[in-house]
Design an enzyme around this catalytic site. Structure first.
Site, PDB file in Angstrom:
ATOM      1  N   ARG A 286       0.937  -1.656   0.099  1.00 59.06           N
ATOM      2  CA  ARG A 286       0.782   0.085   0.285  1.00 59.06           C
ATOM      3  C   ARG A 286       1.170   1.564  -0.216  1.00 59.06           C
ATOM      4  O   ARG A 286      -0.047   2.254  -0.589  1.00 59.06           O
ATOM      5  CB  ARG A 286      -1.278   0.547   1.123  1.00 59.06           C
ATOM      6  CG  ARG A 286      -2.208  -0.709   1.125  1.00 59.06           C
ATOM      7  CD  ARG A 286      -3.265  -0.732   2.196  1.00 59.06           C
ATOM      8  NE  ARG A 286      -4.155  -2.243   1.876  1.00 59.06           N
ATOM      9  CZ  ARG A 286      -4.756  -1.997   2.691  1.00 59.06           C
ATOM     10  NH1 ARG A 286      -4.900  -1.698   3.986  1.00 59.06           N
ATOM     11  NH2 ARG A 286      -6.450  -3.110   2.578  1.00 59.06           N
ATOM     12  N   TYR A 424      -6.508  -2.092  -6.461  1.00 59.14           N
ATOM     13  CA  TYR A 424      -6.119  -2.767  -5.609  1.00 59.14           C
ATOM     14  C   TYR A 424      -5.026  -2.163  -4.721  1.00 59.14           C
ATOM     15  O   TYR A 424      -5.099  -1.304  -4.688  1.00 59.14           O
ATOM     16  CB  TYR A 424      -4.356  -3.387  -6.572  1.00 59.14           C
ATOM     17  CG  TYR A 424      -3.416  -2.288  -7.492  1.00 59.14           C
ATOM     18  CD1 TYR A 424      -2.889  -1.421  -6.932  1.00 59.14           C
ATOM     19  CD2 TYR A 424      -3.185  -2.835  -8.766  1.00 59.14           C
ATOM     20  CE1 TYR A 424      -1.939  -1.015  -7.466  1.00 59.14           C
ATOM     21  CE2 TYR A 424      -2.034  -2.031  -9.133  1.00 59.14           C
ATOM     22  CZ  TYR A 424      -1.551  -1.172  -8.460  1.00 59.14           C
ATOM     23  OH  TYR A 424      -0.178   0.181  -9.337  1.00 59.14           O
ATOM     24  N   GLU A 425      -4.634  -3.159  -3.381  1.00 53.39           N
ATOM     25  CA  GLU A 425      -4.509  -3.075  -2.313  1.00 53.39           C
ATOM     26  C   GLU A 425      -5.184  -2.810  -1.508  1.00 53.39           C
ATOM     27  O   GLU A 425      -5.268  -1.550  -0.494  1.00 53.39           O
ATOM     28  CB  GLU A 425      -2.815  -2.282  -2.549  1.00 53.39           C
ATOM     29  CG  GLU A 425      -2.095  -3.254  -3.619  1.00 53.39           C
ATOM     30  CD  GLU A 425      -1.456  -5.003  -3.326  1.00 53.39           C
ATOM     31  OE1 GLU A 425      -1.795  -5.158  -1.852  1.00 53.39           O
ATOM     32  OE2 GLU A 425      -1.061  -4.961  -4.084  1.00 53.39           O
ATOM     33  N   GLY A 426      -6.388  -2.542  -1.703  1.00 52.03           N
ATOM     34  CA  GLY A 426      -7.341  -2.126  -1.017  1.00 52.03           C
ATOM     35  C   GLY A 426      -8.326  -0.885  -2.478  1.00 52.03           C
ATOM     36  O   GLY A 426      -7.497   0.191  -1.795  1.00 52.03           O
TER      37      GLY A 426
END
Length: 546
Positions: A286, A424-426
């Protein structure tokens, strides 16, 4: 090199006025100003000379599946090897594994140059670095020694494997299973959205994978495994490439769907604690995602500013046309682009130095406070750094006009590559929900309160106009946080306002950091131009939370 040198100069100037960096230098006297400058400038030169030339070529050539394996752009192989041989992948990895043991701050700073150069290739290198940290933390010593050393050296690579069909962000519904037999654990299932899940750059690929080991509901039944794509002798390990996705951007990064058929696996850490353990990798990815956006935003600013100085149009009809940089509306656009970009850079330095200081702090209240601040800021930086990677190139295209829309300039590629970064990654929604439910409701706003204290320390000594805007923002956010905390009695209503709340908080963080930027010669004018804009945005988003 001029643009990369400008990038380096701005970064070093801002690093020098970041409070956490001075504190970190007291702990790490080996990272004096001269050493830091040498590392940053070498990274800029490497990115400009080795990484940046790959970007357009890789985008146009893309990746292909040949005989069941992914073939990456030809230009990658030499650059991948040069990157790992130079030690960039192991900058903040322990020396015991072949790393340099430098602070995360310097790694994160240098990462923005490499992301600017070719974000697609960095998808592979960034995942390997994050996996190296994960394995060093949770793997058995013999596994960590073997895998981390090979990852740092670039002999092997790694991925993160979470998502499945019908179970993307909803991790608790994962169906891939792990069964323990006489010969150890074996994994069966399908995983999707795996960047560099298969490729031809390294001898082996290790998949850091979540699989279900019990019937416990949700994430409690998930454990974390390392699944090599092949055995040490080169034979396959039951991992099959099903396809690579055809995407809007990041054409040089193969996004893979993989099938695991009784693949031998190594349990990492404790059974049933897969997701919490995997956050050692997720948090670093992140941070990398925000840095990806920052790298592209910085490049877009440099392009737009240079073009505006060179492009001549308008002015008095009886005189030669003037540079468009003299037009008030172009000046407004450039100032806002630069201001928003430098705020993201300041946020990166604030988070990274805080994370470094937390690692050096003894266990107890001091470390908990530092971790609370970084935990509060990380979802904000991930999301708004990612947004900058799209919005700033988009704004730069507006400055360039029609030519910015063509492939003669890299801005359209930056936009295509960056669009996925808030996913992506949340996703944006997940970051907003995390900020509200975990950082405000569960943690009782501890991280926010500490950020407000930090902001007050800087704002209260600022020039009159800057101080007035900063103190008003602090008061406004305190009231807003109290209002949103009270909404936990009606969670659905609170969640409906989570996005507006996150944007209000980012407006406040931006005001705090813009006040800091007024101390930077390179960023002062843009920061001053942004302060009233940010104050208006804070009021708007706070109103939407009511």
């Amino acid at each position: 090199m001029a643009d990369f040198q400008n990038h380096a100069d701005r970064t070093l100037e801002l690093l020098a006025i970041t409070p956490g960096w001075a504190k970190l230098q007291q702990i790490r006297p080996d990272c004096d100003d001269a050493t830091a400058a040498a590392i940053v400038e070498e990274a800029a030169a490497f990115a400009e000379g080795i990484i940046a030339p790959l970007n357009v070529v890789a985008d146009r050539e893309g990746c292909a599946v040949i005989n069941g394996r992914v073939v990456t752009p030809d230009v990658y192989k030499a650059a991948f090897r040069q990157y790992t041989d130079a030690g960039w992948l192991g900058m903040d990895i322990d020396e015991a594994y072949g790393g340099m043991n430098l602070p995360l701050t310097l790694q994160a700073v240098c990462g923005t140059f490499f992301e600017r150069g070719c974000v697609a290739l960095m998808m592979a290198l960034g995942a390997s670095r994050a996996a190296a940290h994960l394995l060093a933390e949770v793997a058995q010593p013999v596994i960590a020694e073997e895998w981390v050393s090979n990852l740092v050296a670039g002999h092997w690579s790694a991925t993160i494997c979470i998502s499945e069909p019908e179970a993307g962000s909803d991790v608790g519904r994962l169906r891939t299973v792990a069964r323990r037999g006489k010969d150890g654990w074996r994994i069966t299932g399908q995983k999707i959205w795996i960047s560099f899940g298969d490729h031809d750059l390294t001898q082996r690929i290790g998949h850091c994978l979540l699989a279900r080991t019990s019937n416990q509901p949700g994430t409690r039944g998930l454990s974390l495994f390392l699944v090599p794509d092949r055995h040490a002798d080169g034979s396959g390990n039951g991992v099959t490439l099903e396809r690579i996705e055809e995407k809007m951007g990041l054409h040089g990064s193969p996004t893979c769907a993989l099938r695991f058929e009784a693949a031998q696996a190594i349990l990492l850490g404790e059974e049933g604690r897969g997701l919490p353990q995997l956050f050692a990798m997720i948090e670093r990815m992140r941070l990398q995602t925000g840095g990806q956006g920052l790298g592209l935003a910085t490049a877009a600013c440099d392009i737009a500013e240079a073009y505006a100085l060179d492009r001549r149009q308008g002015g008095a009809p009886d005189k030669p046309p003037v540079a468009i940089s003299t037009h008030p509306d172009i000046q407004r656009q450039l100032a806002q682009m630069r201001g928003r970009t430098e705020i993201v850079r300041a946020a990166l330095l604030e988070i990274a130095t805080t994370m470094d200081l937390a690692r050096h702090a003894p266990s107890g209240p001091a470390r908990h406070a530092l971790e609370s601040v970084s935990g509060f800021l990380l979802p904000l930086f991930k999301n708004f750094g990612a947004e900058a990677g799209f919005s700033i190139p988009n704004a730069a295209i507006q400055v360039l006009g029609g030519v910015g829309y063509t492939k003669d300039w890299p801005l359209e590629q930056y936009m295509r590559d960056a669009r996925v970064m808030t996913i992506y990654e949340g996703t944006t929604g997940i970051q907003a929900i995390d900020l509200l439910t975990r950082r405000i409701w569960r943690d009782q706003s501890v991280g926010l309160a500490l950020c407000l204290e930090r902001a007050w320390e800087e704002v209260s000594t600022a020039a009159d106009t800057h101080r007035e805007i900063g103190l008003a923002a602090i008061a406004q956010v305190k009231e807003l946080a109290h209002h949103m905390d009270a909404m936990k009695v009606d969670p659905e209503a609170g969640l409906a306002r989570a996005d507006s709340f996150m944007r209000a908080i980012w407006s406040f963080i931006s005001i705090w950091l813009a006040v800091r930027l007024t101390r930077s010669a390179a960023a002062r004018s843009a920061a001053e131009a942004m302060l009233p804009v940010l104050a208006a945005e804070l009021t708007m988003y706070a109103t939407l939370c009511r």
